[in-house]
Design a protein around this motif. Structure first.
Motif, PDB file in Angstrom:
ATOM      1  N   GLY A  34      18.468 -12.709   2.804  1.00  0.00           N
ATOM      2  CA  GLY A  34      18.896 -14.038   3.217  1.00  0.00           C
ATOM      3  C   GLY A  34      18.804 -15.110   2.166  1.00  0.00           C
ATOM      4  N   GLY A  35      18.273 -14.773   1.007  1.00  0.00           N
ATOM      5  CA  GLY A  35      18.201 -15.765  -0.057  1.00  0.00           C
ATOM      6  C   GLY A  35      17.105 -16.792   0.184  1.00  0.00           C
ATOM      7  N   GLY A  36      17.119 -17.828  -0.615  1.00  0.00           N
ATOM      8  CA  GLY A  36      16.176 -18.923  -0.453  1.00  0.00           C
ATOM      9  C   GLY A  36      14.756 -18.563  -0.825  1.00  0.00           C
ATOM     10  N   LYS A  37      13.841 -19.410  -0.360  1.00  0.00           N
ATOM     11  CA  LYS A  37      12.436 -19.287  -0.720  1.00  0.00           C
ATOM     12  C   LYS A  37      11.829 -17.968  -0.240  1.00  0.00           C
ATOM     13  CE  LYS A  37       8.424 -20.836  -2.234  1.00  0.00           C
ATOM     14  NZ  LYS A  37       8.130 -20.983  -3.669  1.00  0.00           N
ATOM     15  N   ILE A  38      12.149 -17.557   0.996  1.00  0.00           N
ATOM     16  CA  ILE A  38      11.523 -16.342   1.523  1.00  0.00           C
ATOM     17  C   ILE A  38      11.908 -15.111   0.701  1.00  0.00           C
ATOM     18  CG2 ILE A  38      13.351 -15.931   3.254  1.00  0.00           C
ATOM     19  CD1 ILE A  38      11.082 -14.777   5.038  1.00  0.00           C
ATOM     20  N   GLU A  39      13.167 -15.028   0.299  1.00  0.00           N
ATOM     21  CA  GLU A  39      13.593 -13.887  -0.497  1.00  0.00           C
ATOM     22  C   GLU A  39      12.895 -13.883  -1.855  1.00  0.00           C
ATOM     23  OE1 GLU A  39      17.598 -12.145  -0.310  1.00  0.00           O
ATOM     24  OE2 GLU A  39      17.766 -12.742  -2.424  1.00  0.00           O
ATOM     25  N   SER A  40      12.777 -15.049  -2.459  1.00  0.00           N
ATOM     26  CA  SER A  40      12.124 -15.157  -3.756  1.00  0.00           C
ATOM     27  C   SER A  40      10.671 -14.705  -3.674  1.00  0.00           C
ATOM     28  CB  SER A  40      12.199 -16.600  -4.260  1.00  0.00           C
ATOM     29  OG  SER A  40      11.487 -16.757  -5.463  1.00  0.00           O
ATOM     30  N   VAL A  41       9.967 -15.142  -2.631  1.00  0.00           N
ATOM     31  CA  VAL A  41       8.556 -14.790  -2.460  1.00  0.00           C
ATOM     32  C   VAL A  41       8.403 -13.297  -2.217  1.00  0.00           C
ATOM     33  CG1 VAL A  41       6.575 -15.030  -0.901  1.00  0.00           C
ATOM     34  CG2 VAL A  41       7.805 -17.055  -1.680  1.00  0.00           C
ATOM     35  N   VAL A  42       9.265 -12.732  -1.381  1.00  0.00           N
ATOM     36  CA  VAL A  42       9.173 -11.305  -1.071  1.00  0.00           C
ATOM     37  C   VAL A  42       9.499 -10.451  -2.301  1.00  0.00           C
ATOM     38  CG1 VAL A  42      10.189  -9.444   0.298  1.00  0.00           C
ATOM     39  CG2 VAL A  42       9.575 -11.599   1.396  1.00  0.00           C
ATOM     40  N   ILE A  43      10.480 -10.865  -3.082  1.00  0.00           N
ATOM     41  CA  ILE A  43      10.817 -10.135  -4.316  1.00  0.00           C
ATOM     42  C   ILE A  43       9.629 -10.146  -5.274  1.00  0.00           C
ATOM     43  CG2 ILE A  43      12.208 -10.209  -6.421  1.00  0.00           C
ATOM     44  CD1 ILE A  43      14.564 -11.141  -4.652  1.00  0.00           C
ATOM     45  N   ASP A  44       9.008 -11.313  -5.449  1.00  0.00           N
ATOM     46  CA  ASP A  44       7.853 -11.405  -6.343  1.00  0.00           C
ATOM     47  C   ASP A  44       6.721 -10.493  -5.869  1.00  0.00           C
ATOM     48  OD1 ASP A  44       9.157 -13.230  -7.932  1.00  0.00           O
ATOM     49  OD2 ASP A  44       8.140 -14.992  -7.098  1.00  0.00           O
ATOM     50  N   ARG A  45       6.492 -10.482  -4.557  1.00  0.00           N
ATOM     51  CA  ARG A  45       5.425  -9.638  -4.029  1.00  0.00           C
ATOM     52  C   ARG A  45       5.772  -8.157  -4.182  1.00  0.00           C
ATOM     53  NH1 ARG A  45       0.460  -8.635  -4.192  1.00  0.00           N
ATOM     54  NH2 ARG A  45      -0.362  -7.488  -2.407  1.00  0.00           N
ATOM     55  N   ALA A  46       7.030  -7.802  -3.956  1.00  0.00           N
ATOM     56  CA  ALA A  46       7.454  -6.409  -4.107  1.00  0.00           C
ATOM     57  C   ALA A  46       7.239  -5.947  -5.545  1.00  0.00           C
ATOM     58  CB  ALA A  46       8.916  -6.263  -3.706  1.00  0.00           C
ATOM     59  N   ARG A  47       7.518  -6.788  -6.508  1.00  0.00           N
ATOM     60  CA  ARG A  47       7.344  -6.400  -7.914  1.00  0.00           C
ATOM     61  C   ARG A  47       5.865  -6.297  -8.286  1.00  0.00           C
ATOM     62  NH1 ARG A  47      12.726  -9.366 -10.219  1.00  0.00           N
ATOM     63  NH2 ARG A  47      13.999  -7.473 -10.201  1.00  0.00           N
ATOM     64  N   GLU A  48       5.017  -7.063  -7.632  1.00  0.00           N
ATOM     65  CA  GLU A  48       3.573  -6.876  -7.830  1.00  0.00           C
ATOM     66  C   GLU A  48       3.138  -5.517  -7.277  1.00  0.00           C
ATOM     67  OE1 GLU A  48       1.512 -10.106  -6.002  1.00  0.00           O
ATOM     68  OE2 GLU A  48       2.392 -11.625  -7.313  1.00  0.00           O
ATOM     69  N   LEU A  49       3.680  -5.156  -6.121  1.00  0.00           N
ATOM     70  CA  LEU A  49       3.323  -3.879  -5.506  1.00  0.00           C
ATOM     71  C   LEU A  49       3.862  -2.687  -6.292  1.00  0.00           C
ATOM     72  CD1 LEU A  49       3.905  -4.791  -1.750  1.00  0.00           C
ATOM     73  CD2 LEU A  49       1.709  -4.536  -2.927  1.00  0.00           C
ATOM     74  N   LEU A  50       4.969  -2.881  -7.013  1.00  0.00           N
ATOM     75  CA  LEU A  50       5.484  -1.807  -7.868  1.00  0.00           C
ATOM     76  C   LEU A  50       4.445  -1.381  -8.902  1.00  0.00           C
ATOM     77  CD1 LEU A  50       9.175  -2.915  -8.585  1.00  0.00           C
ATOM     78  CD2 LEU A  50       8.422  -0.991  -7.170  1.00  0.00           C
ATOM     79  N   LYS A  51       3.579  -2.297  -9.300  1.00  0.00           N
ATOM     80  CA  LYS A  51       2.571  -1.985 -10.313  1.00  0.00           C
ATOM     81  C   LYS A  51       1.433  -1.156  -9.742  1.00  0.00           C
ATOM     82  CE  LYS A  51       3.551  -6.362 -12.687  1.00  0.00           C
ATOM     83  NZ  LYS A  51       3.007  -7.701 -13.043  1.00  0.00           N
ATOM     84  N   THR A  52       1.162  -1.303  -8.438  1.00  0.00           N
ATOM     85  CA  THR A  52       0.020  -0.620  -7.824  1.00  0.00           C
ATOM     86  C   THR A  52       0.415   0.608  -7.017  1.00  0.00           C
ATOM     87  OG1 THR A  52       0.124  -1.932  -5.773  1.00  0.00           O
ATOM     88  CG2 THR A  52      -1.130  -2.852  -7.623  1.00  0.00           C
ATOM     89  N   GLY A  53       1.666   0.625  -6.534  1.00  0.00           N
ATOM     90  CA  GLY A  53       2.107   1.730  -5.687  1.00  0.00           C
ATOM     91  C   GLY A  53       1.780   1.545  -4.220  1.00  0.00           C
ATOM     92  N   ASN A  54       1.181   0.413  -3.862  1.00  0.00           N
ATOM     93  CA  ASN A  54       0.830   0.153  -2.460  1.00  0.00           C
ATOM     94  C   ASN A  54       2.003  -0.453  -1.694  1.00  0.00           C
ATOM     95  OD1 ASN A  54      -1.866   0.970  -2.920  1.00  0.00           O
ATOM     96  ND2 ASN A  54      -2.368  -1.063  -3.712  1.00  0.00           N
ATOM     97  N   SER A  55       2.036  -0.207  -0.384  1.00  0.00           N
ATOM     98  CA  SER A  55       3.026  -0.821   0.502  1.00  0.00           C
ATOM     99  C   SER A  55       2.311  -1.806   1.419  1.00  0.00           C
ATOM    100  CB  SER A  55       3.730   0.253   1.337  1.00  0.00           C
ATOM    101  OG  SER A  55       4.363   1.222   0.525  1.00  0.00           O
ATOM    102  N   GLU A  56       3.062  -2.778   1.984  1.00  0.00           N
ATOM    103  CA  GLU A  56       2.402  -3.718   2.891  1.00  0.00           C
ATOM    104  C   GLU A  56       3.404  -4.458   3.765  1.00  0.00           C
ATOM    105  OE1 GLU A  56       0.219  -6.368   0.292  1.00  0.00           O
ATOM    106  OE2 GLU A  56       1.841  -7.877   0.355  1.00  0.00           O
ATOM    107  N   ASN A  57       2.890  -5.010   4.860  1.00  0.00           N
ATOM    108  CA  ASN A  57       3.680  -5.845   5.765  1.00  0.00           C
ATOM    109  C   ASN A  57       3.710  -7.288   5.257  1.00  0.00           C
ATOM    110  OD1 ASN A  57       4.171  -3.938   8.090  1.00  0.00           O
ATOM    111  ND2 ASN A  57       1.934  -3.904   8.089  1.00  0.00           N
ATOM    112  N   PHE A  58       4.688  -8.045   5.737  1.00  0.00           N
ATOM    113  CA  PHE A  58       4.682  -9.492   5.501  1.00  0.00           C
ATOM    114  C   PHE A  58       5.164 -10.198   6.758  1.00  0.00           C
ATOM    115  CE2 PHE A  58       8.896  -8.102   4.056  1.00  0.00           C
ATOM    116  CZ  PHE A  58       9.745  -9.007   4.654  1.00  0.00           C
ATOM    117  N   GLU A  59       4.780 -11.456   6.886  1.00  0.00           N
ATOM    118  CA  GLU A  59       5.191 -12.272   8.040  1.00  0.00           C
ATOM    119  C   GLU A  59       5.225 -13.728   7.620  1.00  0.00           C
ATOM    120  OE1 GLU A  59       3.628 -13.539  12.537  1.00  0.00           O
ATOM    121  OE2 GLU A  59       2.744 -11.803  11.500  1.00  0.00           O
TER     122      GLU A  59
END
Length: 266
Positions: free
Chosen positions: A51-76
């Motif tokens: 959907g773009g905007g702030k939420i997409e930016s935040v989720v992308i940043d968090r996903a790229r942090e998780l790429l470094k650790t290999g962990n998965s997680e929920n968001f809300e």
């Protein structure tokens, strides 16, 4: 778009790269996208959108942090001007970031008796499996064999911290040549077959030049087998699994005192 994302994930995994799949699991009220929307996040690329905007930016940043650790997680997130993201959609969005990690690579250098048995047993495990040798006549015994000179093949091979290397070539001089091609490239495990005398000589050479490393295992394998190629292959895999999984060298039995392999655990 969904198929494009899934194909991109498969492509990255085949190249040994972690990937992230973002899925909106619940969307209520006014939100940019609805439940079931997916997006692929990669090291240097985004495929799809939530959907773009702030939420997409935040989720992308968090996903790229998780790429470094290999962990998965929920968001809300609540999408209101008074909440964390300061958005004015007015709805609520929940999702899940699933990290896909490639199978560890098991690279077998040498397709003799032990190498062949190791390859065939390891086919039943979750490894990105490859066996290489320069002897064309061995192709009939193991059709999956990658043929070529070790120098050429290993120079091109991607080796990283998710790589386990077994060196079981036709002779100790070639073993050492192969070892020198891979020793400094960050493999998680390098196992070298050979007698204690041969390994002692190699160890002395490495000590002189300060290249003893924790990822070198020689002679290769746990001390379990009767000396047949099949059981040596199991010894090797047992050692690799211990390193890969952080295992303990103890019996599981509840009917005897606990023993460490090789001696009683007092």
């Amino acid at each position: 778009m969904e198929l494009t994302i899934l194909k991109k994930i498969e492509e990255n995994l085949s190249q040994g790269k972690r990937t992230a799949l973002v899925t909106i699991t619940e969307a209520t009220g006014s939100t940019p996208r609805k439940s079931g929307t997916i997006m692929g996040v990669f090291e240097d690329e985004i495929v799809g959108t939530i959907g773009g905007g702030k939420i997409e930016s935040v989720v992308i940043d968090r996903a790229r942090e998780l790429l470094k650790t290999g962990n998965s997680e929920n968001f809300e997130y609540n999408l209101t001007t008074t909440d964390e993201l300061k958005m004015n959609c007015g709805g609520m969005m929940k999702g899940y970031i699933k990290i896909f990690s490639p199978f560890p690579k098991l690279l077998i250098c040498g397709a003799g008796h032990v190498g062949q048995k190791l390859f065939k047993i390891a086919q039943h495990l979750e490894f990105n499996l490859k066996i290489i040798d320069d002897r064309e006549e061995l192709k009939k015994d193991i059709p999956e064999l990658t043929l070529g000179s070790f120098q050429e093949l290993l120079t091109k091979e991607k080796i990283d911290g998710n790589t386990y290397i077994v060196i079981v070539t036709r002779g100790h001089l070639l073993d050492e040549e192969v070892f020198n091609l891979v020793k400094s490239r960050g493999a998680k495990y390098i196992g070298i077959i050979g007698s204690r005398r041969k390994v002692t000589t190699l160890k002395e050479k490495l000590e002189k030049i300060g290249e003893i490393r924790d990822n070198i295992f020689a002679p290769i394998g746990l001390k379990l087998s009767n000396g047949t190629p099949e059981e040596i292959a199991i010894e090797i895999l047992a050692e690799i699994l211990k390193i890969k999984n952080g295992g303990d060298l103890v019996h599981r039995t509840m009917f005897h005192n606990k023993y460490i392999l090789g001696g009683k655990n007092e």
